[in-house]
Design an enzyme around this catalytic site. Structure first.
Site, PDB file in Angstrom:
ATOM      1  N   LYS A   1      96.655 145.937 113.950  1.00 47.24           N
ATOM      2  CA  LYS A   1      96.074 147.255 113.677  1.00 47.24           C
ATOM      3  C   LYS A   1      96.518 147.761 112.317  1.00 47.24           C
ATOM      4  O   LYS A   1      97.670 147.538 111.910  1.00 47.24           O
ATOM      5  CB  LYS A   1      96.540 148.254 114.740  1.00 47.24           C
ATOM      6  CG  LYS A   1      96.138 147.901 116.147  1.00 47.24           C
ATOM      7  CD  LYS A   1      94.651 147.949 116.322  1.00 47.24           C
ATOM      8  CE  LYS A   1      94.251 147.622 117.739  1.00 47.24           C
ATOM      9  NZ  LYS A   1      92.823 147.295 117.827  1.00 47.24           N
TER      10      LYS A   1
ATOM     11  N   HIS B   1      84.454 140.917 121.823  1.00 47.58           N
ATOM     12  CA  HIS B   1      85.579 141.842 121.919  1.00 47.58           C
ATOM     13  C   HIS B   1      86.243 141.720 123.291  1.00 47.58           C
ATOM     14  O   HIS B   1      85.604 141.923 124.321  1.00 47.58           O
ATOM     15  CB  HIS B   1      85.063 143.280 121.731  1.00 47.58           C
ATOM     16  CG  HIS B   1      86.125 144.324 121.868  1.00 47.58           C
ATOM     17  ND1 HIS B   1      86.123 145.283 122.848  1.00 47.58           N
ATOM     18  CD2 HIS B   1      87.235 144.546 121.130  1.00 47.58           C
ATOM     19  CE1 HIS B   1      87.186 146.062 122.699  1.00 47.58           C
ATOM     20  NE2 HIS B   1      87.870 145.635 121.680  1.00 47.58           N
TER      21      HIS B   1
HETATM   22  C1  SMN Z   1      90.930 147.308 121.111  1.00 50.55           C
HETATM   23  C2  SMN Z   1      89.997 148.173 121.557  1.00 50.55           C
HETATM   24  C3  SMN Z   1      90.054 148.643 122.857  1.00 50.55           C
HETATM   25  C4  SMN Z   1      91.053 148.242 123.664  1.00 50.55           C
HETATM   26  C5  SMN Z   1      91.987 147.342 123.206  1.00 50.55           C
HETATM   27  C6  SMN Z   1      91.913 146.859 121.916  1.00 50.55           C
HETATM   28  C7  SMN Z   1      90.867 146.812 119.719  1.00 50.55           C
HETATM   29  C8  SMN Z   1      90.514 145.377 119.596  1.00 50.55           C
HETATM   30  O1  SMN Z   1      90.080 147.563 118.906  1.00 50.55           O
HETATM   31  O2  SMN Z   1      89.628 145.089 118.854  1.00 50.55           O
HETATM   32  O3  SMN Z   1      91.152 144.585 120.239  1.00 50.55           O
HETATM   33 MG    MG Z   2      88.940 146.431 117.549  1.00 52.67          MG
END
Ligand code: SMN
Ligand code: MG
Length: 363
Positions: free
Chosen positions: A165, A296
């Site tokens: 992050k 994701h």
């Molecule tokens: C994320 C988003 C939502 C929950 C956990 C992790 C993050 C990712 O933005 O891309 O992993």
């Molecule tokens: Mg993300």
């Protein structure tokens, strides 16, 4: 005589405490498990998922509008998806609506594969035996030494890349953290940075220019997710690939994002977009539009689907956050991550069977 029709839809709320909280307000994940039964005695399991908001709303939608809309329909994912979309349209095209639709769509794919006595990957059509995994973490709140330890563990475990992050109030601190991680993993390991929508266009330009020397493999959600034009403007002015999609909820929005040149990589979340049916449509759009595809989260299911896609991809694995590690499963699913790759040798269906609920799940 037609085929089996939907006879029953049952939902169960589950809560999974996170061993490493994702922030002060994200200490557990919520899953709504759904079972769809058909008139021929078959059944399939689906789920919705959220790290924070929406689980109760999703369950309420499933128990009311969705159940009413799908009862008696042919137990097939595609026509049911269209019917759910029409039935929920007044509640919005995406968001909690698609999160609810996903539970039924995933259950119907599971049911279809179980009816055929095939693992889901084989039913759809396996194109690969394994997909690479990248290590991820919700780690903006972690001190830099913990961050470095996390990526070290992931690289040592064989991960094909790591994601951290960024987006702290002080850009200098972001630079120091990315520099420390790049120094730890070395030049050859793909390192992704994820700003979770924390910047505006000027701040994103400043940050991406300052972080570019550490060769980010992509910058994820640099800007508010709804502002596709700002993403296109950023892309026109920086060389780092842009990844978005975890907060886009419909096939149409992905088409728009690709169409306006908002991104280099799309990242649909199989639950947030409404399940396997739209997820596969988005993979098709990405392939036709010449952009990358990187699901994701939700590796337990996204990893299985990745094996059936025409494009190469990889899946995201957050430490301790797969369904087995979260204690959400009644039995091993057959999905396994080892040596940096995910493999899937499930029984019929997707193999994900959730544990029984307990009193803490509803809290
Ligand atoms: C994320 C988003 C939502 C929950 C956990 C992790 C993050 C990712 O933005 O891309 O992993
Ligand atoms: Mg993300």
């Amino acid at each position: 005589m037609g085929g089996p029709v939907i006879a029953d839809l049952r939902t169960v709320p589950l809560r999974a405490p996170l061993r490493r909280p994702w922030g002060p307000d994200v200490t557990s994940l919520r899953v709504v498990a759904a079972t769809v039964a058909d008139s021929a005695g078959g059944s399939g399991v689906g789920f919705s998922w959220t790290p924070s908001a929406g689980a109760s709303a999703v369950r309420a939608l499933l128990e009311t509008d969705v159940r009413a809309a799908v009862s008696g329909l042919p137990a097939e994912p595609e026509p049911v998806w269209d019917r759910m979309r029409a039935a929920l349209a007044d509640a919005g095209a995406g968001g909690v609506t698609t999160m609810a639709m996903a539970a039924v769509d995933i259950a119907l794919w599971d049911l279809r594969a179980r009816r055929a006595a095939l693992p889901l990957v084989e039913l759809i059509g396996r194109r690969r035996t394994a997909v690479p995994v990248y290590g991820s973490g919700v780690n903006l709140h972690c001190p830099v030494d913990e961050l470095v330890e996390q990526v070290r563990r992931q690289v040592d475990a064989g991960c094909a890349g790591v994601k951290i992050k960024v987006g702290l109030p002080d850009l200098g601190e972001d630079v120091a953290r990315v520099a420390a991680v790049r120094a730890e993993v070395g030049p050859g390991v793909p390192l992704m940075i994820d700003a979770n929508q924390r910047w505006d266009l000027p701040a994103a330009l400043r940050a991406v220019r300052a972080l570019a020397p550490y060769e980010p493999h992509w910058v994820e959600e640099p800007l508010p997710a709804e502002d596709l034009r700002a993403h296109a403007a950023l892309r026109a002015r920086c060389a780092v690939p842009v990844a978005i999609g975890e907060n886009l909820h419909t096939v149409g929005r992905f088409a728009e994002a690709i169409g306006v040149g908002a991104c280099d990589i799309v990242q649909p979340n199989v639950v947030r977009v409404g399940g396997i049916t739209p997820f596969r449509a988005i993979a098709g759009l990405a392939s036709a539009g010449g952009v990358g595809f990187a699901p994701h989260l939700l590796p337990d299911l996204a990893g299985q689907l990745a094996m059936t896609l025409s494009q190469d991809t990889w899946v995201e694995d957050v430490e301790d956050a797969d369904f087995a590690a979260l204690g959400l499963l009644a039995a091993p699913s057959g999905v396994r991550v080892a040596d940096g790759v995910l493999t899937a040798h499930t029984g019929p269906g997707h193999g994900l069977r959730f544990r029984e609920p307990n009193p803490e799940d509803d809290a």
